[in-house]
Motif scaffolding. Structure first.
Motif, PDB file in Angstrom:
ATOM      1  N   THR A  12      38.671  34.998  46.462  1.00  0.00           N
ATOM      2  CA  THR A  12      38.363  33.412  46.530  1.00  0.00           C
ATOM      3  C   THR A  12      38.777  33.109  45.365  1.00  0.00           C
ATOM      4  OG1 THR A  12      36.684  32.033  47.247  1.00  0.00           O
ATOM      5  CG2 THR A  12      35.870  33.166  45.434  1.00  0.00           C
TER       6      THR A  12
ATOM      7  N   PHE B 246      39.310  36.553  52.468  1.00  0.00           N
ATOM      8  CA  PHE B 246      39.023  35.406  51.967  1.00  0.00           C
ATOM      9  C   PHE B 246      37.782  34.788  52.184  1.00  0.00           C
ATOM     10  CE2 PHE B 246      39.671  30.618  51.695  1.00  0.00           C
ATOM     11  CZ  PHE B 246      39.929  30.750  50.314  1.00  0.00           C
TER      12      PHE B 246
ATOM     13  N   HIS C  50      35.922  31.453  52.097  1.00  0.00           N
ATOM     14  CA  HIS C  50      36.026  30.056  51.683  1.00  0.00           C
ATOM     15  C   HIS C  50      34.712  29.762  51.270  1.00  0.00           C
ATOM     16  CE1 HIS C  50      36.396  25.623  52.017  1.00  0.00           C
ATOM     17  NE2 HIS C  50      37.782  26.067  52.198  1.00  0.00           N
TER      18      HIS C  50
END
Lengths: 316, 316
Positions: free
Chosen positions: B76, B145, B147
């Motif tokens: 991240t 990833f 978010h």
């Protein structure tokens, strides 16, 4: 009650303060558990009314006065948490409080006491002047003097914190509290030994104000020699009553440095996200600096208060 | 789950984080009750793991990854609480986390992330550089990833805080949370409206970062125009997912001044003895400044976090 309080007095005090004082929460911290290899239980008197355990003792003492006595007023001398505690407990009982404070007392403390509706009488910053001002008011008004620690009702009230802690965590191996005048330590020791006779009861002091440590070793009350520890709640000497109780009920007293106090006060702020005053950090430092063998043990710590001047933090 | 999360997803998240995240306490304050004429319930996410609610969402998202995906790593970009949350949640699941941070990130934040075992990759302090660094690592490692807010699993995790609060205080009339990217607000709104359909759900923002307020009024996402509010957790703009949820589930958004934020942050420290970060004070200021009619009401407030640089307090 003018003699040494018993656990029965503490139970009575607990009933008296119920609904008036907060039943404070017990917090844990994985950070401090990992650091010490023990399981620590923090009894949060910083969340107590007026931000300190002192409210327990003051309320227990003041709520027992006859209405006739109460109407003559309450008086104490203090520039610390006891002043706020007496001011609020008096107000809650419908009585007028007078607080004798040195003229150089921090304005933030003066305002706090005033906010609780007490009258403030300023005196010179000497023990003689303080006593003279107090005696004069008592002789004119007949007000009742509430000593900050050498008072059996005050001691019984302070003992309710350890009682609550041991009711919530009955299998503590050790309980530790800081020692100033010894009121909290005395109440904690009586409650703890009565509830769990094999518990180890420890006191902690700054090395710069180690009068209780020296008194404990010598077997007679030794005066405080310096008053410059950052732990401003612990600068007073033991009283006759608290010395007797501590001598008979406390297993050991350990001392810590100023550096450790500031370090651990900050660690609590950073890791536990709660505000404690320097005096609070003293028992924590004793545990972290290895002054006590607590590995694998369950340890209760009385966090005494959270009244700090946010403009003057010790790590600035 | 890639669409708008439901209350059922929040219930699943609550099961997933149980035993890993703290069930945080709910505190009350007679000072703030008297000030507002309401009954306020503070849900203390400042006591959450990593010191902020962000751990809930990060753990919920990361713990759902297949072991194959998890082994490729988690990534991240953040210099705030989400970075620490992803670092710790990854470590607890046995995965490696990479956090992309601007090279001018505060050293205290960098160290905190490093302490949780994550690898830090520094980039230039621009959105392009941050994205480029992130994309490059994903393309080489296949890392997942996470978010910080525009992610349904993250939103469902953040919603568990309001769920806990409403389980403890079921008859809240109003619930209020701050809005940054909108993840907490979205989860709070979904949980609250599902548990108690007639509850009023409010968002609070700094006037200096009022993008959610303007987006809510305009009916389309409006960008943040300035990033200089002291409430550093609330400087981001809404995402597509969080905007949709907020538009459909939040009753109103109110804004407050920087002066009020600092004043009320300090009041919480002084009166409640707990450490909150500036973003936390935003909903409290909304209540104290009369932005919301709460007289006689029961109001829940999500206190989002307590990560503050103690060397740089806003009232110095």
């Amino acid at each position: 009650m003018s003699d040494i309080p018993t656990y029965s007095d503490i139970k009575e005090a607990a009933k008296r303060i119920q609904g008036f004082a907060h039943k404070t929460p017990v917090l844990q911290s994985s950070f401090f558990n990992q650091r010490t290899g023990a399981e620590l239980f923090f009894k949060c008197e910083n969340f107590q009314k007026v931000g300190a355990f002192k409210f327990r003792g003051a309320f227990n003492a003041i709520s027992q006065l006859t209405e006739d006595d109460g109407k003559k007023g309450i008086i104490t001398h203090s520039s610390g948490n006891h002043a706020q505690a007496v001011a609020l407990a008096s107000k809650m009982n419908g009585y007028k409080a007078t607080i004798v404070m040195p003229e150089n007392a921090p304005i933030v403390k003066v305002n706090a006491v005033r906010d609780y509706g007490a009258e403030i009488v300023f005196c010179e910053s000497t023990i003689e002047s303080r006593q003279e001002s107090t005696d004069q008011i008592i002789s004119t008004t007949g007000a009742t003097f509430i000593h900050p620690y050498n008072n059996a009702d005050v001691i019984a009230g302070q003992g309710t914190s350890a009682k609550e802690l041991l009711e919530e965590v009955p299998d503590l191996d050790i309980i530790i509290a800081p020692i100033g005048g010894g009121g909290l330590m005395s109440g904690t020791a009586i409650a703890s030994k009565s509830i769990k006779p094999d518990i180890k009861v420890l006191g902690a002091e700054p090395k710069l104000a180690d009068d209780a440590y020296r008194s404990f070793q010598a077997g007679s009350i030794q005066p405080v020699l310096r008053t410059d520890t950052i732990a401003d709640g612990l600068r007073t000497s033991l009283g006759s009553l608290t010395f007797q109780i501590i001598k008979d009920n406390v297993d050991d007293i350990v001392t810590v440095t100023e550096e450790s106090i500031v370090r651990d006060m900050r660690r609590v702020w950073e890791r536990m996200k709660i505000i404690i005053e320097p005096s609070c950090a003293v028992p924590i430092s004793a545990l972290l600096d290895g002054e006590v063998d607590i590995s694998g043990k369950k340890v209760g710590i009385i966090l005494t208060g959270g009244n700090v001047d946010l403009e003057n933090l010790p790590w600035k």
